[in-house]
Design an enzyme around this catalytic site. Structure first.
Site, PDB file in Angstrom:
ATOM      1  N   ASP A   1      62.015  71.335  36.584  1.00  0.00           N
ATOM      2  CA  ASP A   1      62.776  72.554  36.301  1.00  0.00           C
ATOM      3  C   ASP A   1      62.339  73.726  37.164  1.00  0.00           C
ATOM      4  O   ASP A   1      63.060  74.710  37.292  1.00  0.00           O
ATOM      5  CB  ASP A   1      62.647  72.934  34.820  1.00  0.00           C
ATOM      6  CG  ASP A   1      63.622  72.148  33.957  1.00  0.00           C
ATOM      7  OD1 ASP A   1      64.540  71.529  34.526  1.00  0.00           O
ATOM      8  OD2 ASP A   1      63.458  72.146  32.727  1.00  0.00           O
TER       9      ASP A   1
ATOM     10  N   HIS B   1      65.906 116.268  18.647  1.00  0.00           N
ATOM     11  CA  HIS B   1      65.580 114.857  18.461  1.00  0.00           C
ATOM     12  C   HIS B   1      64.083 114.655  18.298  1.00  0.00           C
ATOM     13  O   HIS B   1      63.646 114.024  17.328  1.00  0.00           O
ATOM     14  CB  HIS B   1      66.083 114.038  19.657  1.00  0.00           C
ATOM     15  CG  HIS B   1      65.656 112.596  19.623  1.00  0.00           C
ATOM     16  ND1 HIS B   1      66.379 111.626  18.986  1.00  0.00           N
ATOM     17  CD2 HIS B   1      64.562 111.960  20.140  1.00  0.00           C
ATOM     18  CE1 HIS B   1      65.762 110.454  19.109  1.00  0.00           C
ATOM     19  NE2 HIS B   1      64.654 110.645  19.808  1.00  0.00           N
TER      20      HIS B   1
ATOM     21  N   ARG C   1      54.842  69.275  27.455  1.00  0.00           N
ATOM     22  CA  ARG C   1      55.973  68.340  27.539  1.00  0.00           C
ATOM     23  C   ARG C   1      55.472  66.947  27.902  1.00  0.00           C
ATOM     24  O   ARG C   1      55.965  65.947  27.390  1.00  0.00           O
ATOM     25  CB  ARG C   1      56.955  68.824  28.604  1.00  0.00           C
ATOM     26  CG  ARG C   1      58.140  67.884  28.799  1.00  0.00           C
ATOM     27  CD  ARG C   1      58.850  68.174  30.098  1.00  0.00           C
ATOM     28  NE  ARG C   1      60.067  67.394  30.250  1.00  0.00           N
ATOM     29  CZ  ARG C   1      60.693  67.203  31.397  1.00  0.00           C
ATOM     30  NH1 ARG C   1      60.199  67.735  32.503  1.00  0.00           N
ATOM     31  NH2 ARG C   1      61.799  66.493  31.464  1.00  0.00           N
TER      32      ARG C   1
ATOM     33  N   HIS D   1      60.931  78.081  35.017  1.00  0.00           N
ATOM     34  CA  HIS D   1      60.638  77.543  33.696  1.00  0.00           C
ATOM     35  C   HIS D   1      59.168  77.153  33.526  1.00  0.00           C
ATOM     36  O   HIS D   1      58.789  76.663  32.462  1.00  0.00           O
ATOM     37  CB  HIS D   1      61.520  76.320  33.418  1.00  0.00           C
ATOM     38  CG  HIS D   1      62.915  76.664  33.017  1.00  0.00           C
ATOM     39  ND1 HIS D   1      63.725  77.495  33.765  1.00  0.00           N
ATOM     40  CD2 HIS D   1      63.656  76.300  31.935  1.00  0.00           C
ATOM     41  CE1 HIS D   1      64.896  77.619  33.170  1.00  0.00           C
ATOM     42  NE2 HIS D   1      64.879  76.904  32.054  1.00  0.00           N
TER      43      HIS D   1
ATOM     44  N   HIS E   1      56.507  73.167  26.564  1.00  0.00           N
ATOM     45  CA  HIS E   1      56.653  73.130  28.024  1.00  0.00           C
ATOM     46  C   HIS E   1      55.718  74.184  28.624  1.00  0.00           C
ATOM     47  O   HIS E   1      56.124  75.136  29.277  1.00  0.00           O
ATOM     48  CB  HIS E   1      58.108  73.359  28.441  1.00  0.00           C
ATOM     49  CG  HIS E   1      59.048  72.297  27.950  1.00  0.00           C
ATOM     50  ND1 HIS E   1      59.201  72.013  26.613  1.00  0.00           N
ATOM     51  CD2 HIS E   1      59.871  71.448  28.620  1.00  0.00           C
ATOM     52  CE1 HIS E   1      60.086  71.032  26.463  1.00  0.00           C
ATOM     53  NE2 HIS E   1      60.496  70.657  27.662  1.00  0.00           N
TER      54      HIS E   1
ATOM     55  N   ASP F   1      71.711 105.150  17.183  1.00  0.00           N
ATOM     56  CA  ASP F   1      72.294 104.732  18.461  1.00  0.00           C
ATOM     57  C   ASP F   1      71.321 103.901  19.290  1.00  0.00           C
ATOM     58  O   ASP F   1      71.728 102.948  19.966  1.00  0.00           O
ATOM     59  CB  ASP F   1      72.724 105.971  19.264  1.00  0.00           C
ATOM     60  CG  ASP F   1      73.943 106.647  18.669  1.00  0.00           C
ATOM     61  OD1 ASP F   1      74.949 105.956  18.443  1.00  0.00           O
ATOM     62  OD2 ASP F   1      73.891 107.868  18.425  1.00  0.00           O
TER      63      ASP F   1
ATOM     64  N   ASN G   1      75.443 109.694  15.378  1.00  0.00           N
ATOM     65  CA  ASN G   1      75.395 111.124  15.729  1.00  0.00           C
ATOM     66  C   ASN G   1      75.615 111.399  17.208  1.00  0.00           C
ATOM     67  O   ASN G   1      75.673 112.552  17.631  1.00  0.00           O
ATOM     68  CB  ASN G   1      74.078 111.754  15.254  1.00  0.00           C
ATOM     69  CG  ASN G   1      72.846 111.151  15.917  1.00  0.00           C
ATOM     70  OD1 ASN G   1      72.878 110.730  17.062  1.00  0.00           O
ATOM     71  ND2 ASN G   1      71.739 111.107  15.177  1.00  0.00           N
TER      72      ASN G   1
END
Length: 677
Positions: free
Chosen positions: A474, A264, A525, A478, A466, A158, A188
């Site tokens: 940007d 567990h 860049r 970014h 970049h 899970d 389970n």
């Protein structure tokens, strides 16, 4: 024919090795091994194609325990089937220096295919392994000669299903039609916090059908006949991966803890241990497995026979296709082409003579244009940014447009984390060298998989473009500020930030030659000036830090720079020289490489008695280990802004004039004189 009762005893051997090891260690997770033992018994005894005497056999099936906290499951299986994992190692579960660590670790325990700690990454690695199998089969198999023909099997729980990375990787597995990938979902309904319906109500089968998987079940995961039938059905798939949904009870066999999160992540305890032994009619002492069960589990003879048959087939293949066979063996062993020294030399020679302004992301693409056809094991890709990362070269063949050709380039879509974990799986499989691109700032998404490639010492190349405020408009979302320094903190990761095409070529060559860990290329860049023909100094560059241009006169200070700031440092050096200040410029494309050099080299490049100033368009703190208490760092300790790159460099003081003034002030402060520039 194996009876149902005997199968249950075989599964119980796994259960009680897990119970006993966790009990002795007073630490661990017995619930998952107890719940998945019946599934594992059918898979490992009837379907898994492997040779315990040779865990690296190229055409073996791969098995991944994605829910790695249940590590005693795989340790019990490896021990019982005959791998070099003696009983004493199980008795030393989770102890310092044992081969049975808390989570499975590749390279540490024979037979473990990947390190599964963070949930979701194991199944993602399995996708990469299945991808590698499919690509290598396309490349090397010929009519009548299927030398690459194996399956990837994965267990997941899970927790893996809840982690977002499982969505990224499993969706791609469906797109790619990885029909030799079979995943068993241990359904389970329990995680650490208890019953999962309070936070996890996905229709998992519907989700995977939507991805393009075949879904079998739910089946009773404790019914060996049902498990066997499901596996037989999964093996018939020709175009889709398969998910087998197995309804199980965590801690199956424990009278008082079955189906509870109490089993567990904690030992059963003496009383419940005894009660479980009674309930499952297991009268044996801790770590004791009856001889009949051991004999039935032993896979050494069948494994040796399977590999011997494959070797016969490969010999026939080699006789008919000697060049392909030689390439297959070379790439499986991790070696580069036989003429690699010539390839490297030509790559560096071409890069050394470049002039003008070239972005290092473009320099990287120039390197790939040269390398892809000469290093056929390269498998490229990008997380939906191919045109920006420039990770596709002239010889790239994209998966989605390959047609009858064998692809060597993957468009991963906007899935940075999934891409990095899948690349880890490709590298772990062997035969291919994966590289993949995204923006440097999005390494936040893939960081944990990058960390795992370093932990597993896998040859993976992360192309991160970049790389600074140089990307400009940007804006701060970014613009990486802390990322390059943060990734430099990952042990075993070589982070390269080259200043021009030659340094970029060296970074690529060194990344491909390196076989004990990953590399990350931080690339610009914006265009960068070339620093001149230094082909004869490539080995200096490969050391990670070197004297790019020495002082013209008695050395008064030195500037350490990297990437796009090397050009600024050279400008500052020239300006300082006009004022009679002699400084050395040290280019530091890879701090990790420099730190691994002998002291003599480091002292020659960075004399300890000389004042040091570092500059990088990133957070300044990582550089303080080089400049010391008396030096200075010109960097950025805040987030960026949205503006053209030149305006940002001016605003943040990343200019030659400001750097020169910092140099003069630092020299003056340390000499006791007033600095004026």
């Amino acid at each position: 024919m194996t009876t149902t009762a005997f199968r249950r005893d075989l599964a119980n051997a796994v259960r009680f090795l897990a119970i006993d090891a966790v009990e002795q260690a007073k630490s661990g997770h017995p619930g998952a091994p107890m719940g998945m033992a019946d599934i594992a018994e059918v898979l490992w005894r009837d379907h898994l194609r492997h040779n315990p005497a040779n865990p690296q056999w190229a055409d073996r099936d791969r098995f991944v325990l994605s829910n790695g906290h249940g590590s005693m499951l795989i340790y019990a299986l490896l021990h019982l089937t005959g791998y070099d994992l003696p009983l004493d190692e199980l008795k030393r579960f989770r102890q310092f220096g044992s081969k049975t660590a808390g989570h499975p670790e590749v390279g540490h325990t024979p037979g473990v295919e990947t390190t599964t700690g963070p949930l979701g990454q194991g199944i993602s690695n399995a996708v990469g392994m299945a991808l590698a199998e499919k690509l290598l089969a396309q490349r090397y198999n010929r009519p009548g000669h299927a030398i690459v023909d194996h399956r990837t099997w994965a267990f997941l729980g899970d927790g893996c299903m809840m982690e977002g990375i499982s969505h990224e990787a499993c969706a791609l597995a469906g797109v790619w039609g990885l029909n030799k990938l079979v995943a068993f979902y241990d359904d389970n309904g329990i995680s650490i916090d208890g019953h999962v319906e309070g936070w996890f109500r996905d229709d998992t089968g519907a989700r995977f059908r939507a991805y393009g998987w075949d879904v079998i079940g739910p089946i009773d995961g404790h019914d060996a006949i049902a498990v066997a039938a499901a596996i037989a059905e999964a093996r018939q798939s020709r175009s889709k991966p398969t998910l087998i949904v197995c309804r199980t009870q965590i801690g199956w066999g424990s009278p008082n803890k079955v189906g509870s999160h109490d089993v567990h992540g904690a030992p059963l305890g003496a009383a419940e241990n005894a009660a479980t032994r009674a309930a499952l009619n297991w009268p044996h002492a801790p770590f004791e497995v009856p001889a009949a069960l051991r004999s039935a589990w032993d896979a050494r003879a069948s494994g040796a026979a399977a590999e011997a048959q494959w070797q016969l087939e490969f010999s026939a293949y080699r006789a008919q296709y000697p060049e392909l066979a030689a390439e297959f063996e070379r790439t499986q062993a991790g070696g580069l082409p036989e003429n690699w020294p010539e390839i490297r030399a030509e790559l560096l020679a071409q890069a050394a003579v470049k002039n003008g302004g070239i972005a290092s992301r473009k320099s990287s693409q120039n390197c790939l244009d040269f390398l892809i056809d000469r290093v056929p094991e390269l498998l490229g890709g990008s997380a939906d940014l191919t045109g920006s990362n420039l990770t596709a070269g002239k010889g790239s063949v994209a998966w989605h447009a390959a047609g009858e050709r064998t692809p060597n380039y993957i468009s991963y879509g906007v899935r940075e984390f999934g891409m990095a974990a899948i690349m880890n799986g490709v590298a772990l499989h062997g035969g291919l060298i994966p590289y993949g691109g995204t923006f440097a700032v999005f390494s936040d998404y893939s960081r944990n998989a990058i960390r795992m490639s370093a932990l597993m010492q896998q040859r993976v190349v992360h192309v991160l473009t970049h790389d600074s405020i140089g990307l400009g408009e940007d804006g701060p979302t970014h613009q990486p500020v802390e990322h390059v320094g943060s990734l430099r903190l990952i042990p075993g990761l070589d982070v390269w930030r080259p200043c021009d095409e030659l340094e970029t070529a060296v970074a690529w060559a060194e990344s491909l030659e390196r076989r004990d860990g990953p590399s990350a290329l931080f690339l610009s860049r914006q265009n960068l000036d070339q620093c001149g023909d230094r082909a004869g100094r490539a080995e200096e560059i490969a050391r990670g830090g070197y004297v790019l241009r020495d002082a013209d006169g008695p050395l008064q200070a030195l500037i350490i720079a990297t990437g796009s700031e090397v050009g600024i440092a050279l400008e500052a050096q020239h300006e300082l020289a006009t004022h009679g200040v002699a400084v050395r410029v040290v280019s530091m494309p890879c701090c990790a490489r420099f730190d691994r050099q002998k002291s003599a080299w480091k002292r020659a490049v960075l004399p300890p008695e000389v004042v040091r100033i570092a500059i990088e368009a990133a957070h300044p703190d990582p550089w303080r280990k080089y400049v010391g208490l008396v030096g200075e760092v010109v960097g950025i300790d805040r987030f960026g802004a949205s503006a053209p790159a030149p305006a940002l460099y001016e605003h943040f003081g990343l200019t030659a004039r400001h750097l020169a003034s910092v140099v003069v002030e630092t020299i003056a402060r340390e000499s006791g004189n007033d600095g004026d520039f």
